[in-house]
Design a protein around this motif. Structure first.
Motif, PDB file in Angstrom:
ATOM      1  N   VAL A   7       0.844  -1.201   0.000  1.00 11.77           N
ATOM      2  CA  VAL A   7       0.000   0.000   0.000  1.00 11.77           C
ATOM      3  C   VAL A   7       0.875   1.245   0.000  1.00 11.77           C
ATOM      4  CG1 VAL A   7      -1.699   1.310   1.333  1.00 11.77           C
ATOM      5  CG2 VAL A   7      -1.959  -1.152   1.088  1.00 11.77           C
ATOM      6  N   PHE A   8       1.943   1.248   0.807  1.00 14.25           N
ATOM      7  CA  PHE A   8       2.825   2.413   0.861  1.00 14.25           C
ATOM      8  C   PHE A   8       3.544   2.620  -0.471  1.00 14.25           C
ATOM      9  CE2 PHE A   8       6.603   4.787   2.527  1.00 14.25           C
ATOM     10  CZ  PHE A   8       5.901   5.921   2.894  1.00 14.25           C
ATOM     11  N   ASP A   9       3.906   1.523  -1.146  1.00 15.09           N
ATOM     12  CA  ASP A   9       4.507   1.652  -2.476  1.00 15.09           C
ATOM     13  C   ASP A   9       3.535   2.299  -3.457  1.00 15.09           C
ATOM     14  OD1 ASP A   9       6.857   0.524  -1.592  1.00 15.09           O
ATOM     15  OD2 ASP A   9       6.367  -1.491  -2.322  1.00 15.09           O
ATOM     16  N   ARG A  10       2.255   1.929  -3.364  1.00 13.98           N
ATOM     17  CA  ARG A  10       1.251   2.539  -4.236  1.00 13.98           C
ATOM     18  C   ARG A  10       1.054   4.015  -3.894  1.00 13.98           C
ATOM     19  NH1 ARG A  10      -2.573  -0.982  -6.809  1.00 13.98           N
ATOM     20  NH2 ARG A  10      -3.626   0.935  -7.401  1.00 13.98           N
ATOM     21  N   VAL A  11       1.131   4.367  -2.620  1.00 15.70           N
ATOM     22  CA  VAL A  11       0.998   5.773  -2.228  1.00 15.70           C
ATOM     23  C   VAL A  11       2.202   6.566  -2.734  1.00 15.70           C
ATOM     24  CG1 VAL A  11       0.830   7.374  -0.272  1.00 15.70           C
ATOM     25  CG2 VAL A  11      -0.441   5.237  -0.232  1.00 15.70           C
ATOM     26  N   LYS A  12       3.400   5.978  -2.683  1.00 15.45           N
ATOM     27  CA  LYS A  12       4.588   6.640  -3.224  1.00 15.45           C
ATOM     28  C   LYS A  12       4.440   6.874  -4.724  1.00 15.45           C
ATOM     29  CE  LYS A  12       8.206   4.923  -0.161  1.00 15.45           C
ATOM     30  NZ  LYS A  12       9.409   4.070  -0.118  1.00 15.45           N
ATOM     31  N   ALA A  13       3.942   5.868  -5.443  1.00 14.77           N
ATOM     32  CA  ALA A  13       3.736   6.019  -6.883  1.00 14.77           C
ATOM     33  C   ALA A  13       2.704   7.108  -7.165  1.00 14.77           C
ATOM     34  CB  ALA A  13       3.299   4.686  -7.490  1.00 14.77           C
ATOM     35  N   ALA A  14       1.656   7.161  -6.352  1.00 10.64           N
ATOM     36  CA  ALA A  14       0.635   8.200  -6.531  1.00 10.64           C
ATOM     37  C   ALA A  14       1.219   9.582  -6.275  1.00 10.64           C
ATOM     38  CB  ALA A  14      -0.548   7.936  -5.606  1.00 10.64           C
ATOM     39  N   ALA A  15       2.096   9.695  -5.291  1.00 10.08           N
ATOM     40  CA  ALA A  15       2.723  10.988  -5.008  1.00 10.08           C
ATOM     41  C   ALA A  15       3.587  11.434  -6.186  1.00 10.08           C
ATOM     42  CB  ALA A  15       3.559  10.897  -3.732  1.00 10.08           C
ATOM     43  N   ARG A  16       4.301  10.487  -6.811  1.00  7.06           N
ATOM     44  CA  ARG A  16       5.090  10.831  -7.997  1.00  7.06           C
ATOM     45  C   ARG A  16       4.186  11.276  -9.143  1.00  7.06           C
ATOM     46  NH1 ARG A  16       8.051   6.289  -6.361  1.00  7.06           N
ATOM     47  NH2 ARG A  16       6.918   4.971  -7.828  1.00  7.06           N
ATOM     48  N   VAL A  17       3.033  10.614  -9.297  1.00  2.00           N
ATOM     49  CA  VAL A  17       2.095  10.985 -10.366  1.00  2.00           C
ATOM     50  C   VAL A  17       1.545  12.374 -10.121  1.00  2.00           C
ATOM     51  CG1 VAL A  17      -0.183  10.463 -11.326  1.00  2.00           C
ATOM     52  CG2 VAL A  17       1.473   8.637 -11.029  1.00  2.00           C
ATOM     53  N   TRP A  18       1.107  12.678  -8.895  1.00  2.00           N
ATOM     54  CA  TRP A  18       0.533  13.991  -8.616  1.00  2.00           C
ATOM     55  C   TRP A  18       1.570  15.084  -8.794  1.00  2.00           C
ATOM     56  CZ3 TRP A  18      -4.290  13.946  -9.178  1.00  2.00           C
ATOM     57  CH2 TRP A  18      -5.102  12.945  -8.678  1.00  2.00           C
ATOM     58  N   ARG A  19       2.839  14.785  -8.491  1.00  2.00           N
ATOM     59  CA  ARG A  19       3.900  15.770  -8.673  1.00  2.00           C
ATOM     60  C   ARG A  19       4.185  15.996 -10.156  1.00  2.00           C
ATOM     61  NH1 ARG A  19       8.366  13.385  -6.501  1.00  2.00           N
ATOM     62  NH2 ARG A  19       7.291  13.338  -4.531  1.00  2.00           N
ATOM     63  N   ALA A  20       4.012  14.970 -10.989  1.00  2.00           N
ATOM     64  CA  ALA A  20       4.321  15.088 -12.412  1.00  2.00           C
ATOM     65  C   ALA A  20       3.212  15.762 -13.208  1.00  2.00           C
ATOM     66  CB  ALA A  20       4.593  13.695 -12.990  1.00  2.00           C
ATOM     67  N   LEU A  21       2.008  15.799 -12.665  1.00  2.00           N
ATOM     68  CA  LEU A  21       0.912  16.433 -13.395  1.00  2.00           C
ATOM     69  C   LEU A  21       1.114  17.948 -13.451  1.00  2.00           C
ATOM     70  CD1 LEU A  21      -2.162  14.474 -12.022  1.00  2.00           C
ATOM     71  CD2 LEU A  21      -1.179  14.333 -14.298  1.00  2.00           C
ATOM     72  N   PRO A  22       0.717  18.571 -14.559  1.00  2.00           N
ATOM     73  CA  PRO A  22       0.888  20.029 -14.650  1.00  2.00           C
ATOM     74  C   PRO A  22      -0.075  20.757 -13.724  1.00  2.00           C
ATOM     75  CG  PRO A  22      -0.283  19.192 -16.565  1.00  2.00           C
ATOM     76  CD  PRO A  22       0.164  17.987 -15.772  1.00  2.00           C
ATOM     77  N   ASP A  23       0.350  21.907 -13.278  1.00  2.00           N
ATOM     78  CA  ASP A  23      -0.472  22.744 -12.405  1.00  2.00           C
ATOM     79  C   ASP A  23      -1.308  23.661 -13.297  1.00  2.00           C
ATOM     80  OD1 ASP A  23      -1.591  24.112 -10.325  1.00  2.00           O
ATOM     81  OD2 ASP A  23       0.237  25.198  -9.785  1.00  2.00           O
ATOM     82  N   ILE A  24      -2.576  23.313 -13.478  1.00  2.00           N
ATOM     83  CA  ILE A  24      -3.400  24.067 -14.419  1.00  2.00           C
ATOM     84  C   ILE A  24      -3.870  25.394 -13.846  1.00  2.00           C
ATOM     85  CG2 ILE A  24      -4.182  22.040 -15.659  1.00  2.00           C
ATOM     86  CD1 ILE A  24      -6.779  22.194 -14.052  1.00  2.00           C
ATOM     87  N   GLU A  25      -3.770  25.587 -12.546  1.00  2.00           N
ATOM     88  CA  GLU A  25      -4.227  26.831 -11.943  1.00  2.00           C
ATOM     89  C   GLU A  25      -3.095  27.840 -11.750  1.00  2.00           C
ATOM     90  OE1 GLU A  25      -6.412  26.074  -8.427  1.00  2.00           O
ATOM     91  OE2 GLU A  25      -7.912  24.866  -9.452  1.00  2.00           O
ATOM     92  N   SER A  26      -1.886  27.510 -12.168  1.00  2.00           N
ATOM     93  CA  SER A  26      -0.763  28.419 -11.950  1.00  2.00           C
ATOM     94  C   SER A  26      -0.906  29.698 -12.760  1.00  2.00           C
ATOM     95  CB  SER A  26       0.550  27.724 -12.305  1.00  2.00           C
ATOM     96  OG  SER A  26       0.570  27.404 -13.684  1.00  2.00           O
ATOM     97  N   ARG A  27      -1.605  29.653 -13.877  1.00  2.00           N
ATOM     98  CA  ARG A  27      -1.742  30.863 -14.692  1.00  2.00           C
ATOM     99  C   ARG A  27      -2.674  31.896 -14.049  1.00  2.00           C
ATOM    100  NH1 ARG A  27      -5.335  28.016 -19.388  1.00  2.00           N
ATOM    101  NH2 ARG A  27      -6.888  27.252 -17.949  1.00  2.00           N
TER     102      ARG A  27
END
Length: 124
Positions: A7-27
């Motif tokens: 489960v912790f490995d899946r949470v780590k992978a999810a954290a990497r995914v959320w970090r890699a997604l673009p920030d659409i509200e930054s503009r």
């Protein structure tokens, strides 16, 4: 069979995914120093002689898995959710403990208890 480590490995992978997604509200955010871009201090930065950084977008399956993990974290209390996700993101334990106003060993206990609970629910 789900284990707390899996489960912790899946949470780590999810954290990497959320970090890699673009920030659409930054503009929509107002810059702190006005509307002009920052002045480069180094001439190499001004002429783009530095190394290029490449952002790889996560796959659709990885995003789906991250959304599943986000649902799992919704089963937890707010402090446990913060502790698990921040630990998976690589934030130092000392900073997490200070943010949650608890001891460092308490952060680890919160993580262990939360991951055990998620694995037990997933195994039902």
């Amino acid at each position: 069979m789900w284990t707390p480590e899996l489960v912790f490995d899946r949470v780590k992978a999810a954290a990497r995914v959320w970090r890699a997604l673009p920030d659409i509200e930054s503009r929509f955010r107002v810059p702190k120093s006005g509307s002009w871009p920052g002045f480069p201090d180094n001439p190499d930065e001004a002429f783009n002689y530095n190394t290029a950084t490449v952002r790889v977008a996560p796959s659709m399956e990885a995003i789906d898995d991250a959304e599943d993990v986000w649902g799992w974290l919704g089963w937890l209390s707010q402090d446990s959710r913060k502790a698990v996700f921040l630990l998976a993101s690589g934030v130092p334990v000392k900073r997490i403990a200070r943010k949650l106003s608890v001891n460092r060993s308490t952060v680890y206990r919160m993580k262990d208890r939360a991951l055990t609970y998620i694995s037990q629910v997933l195994n039902k």
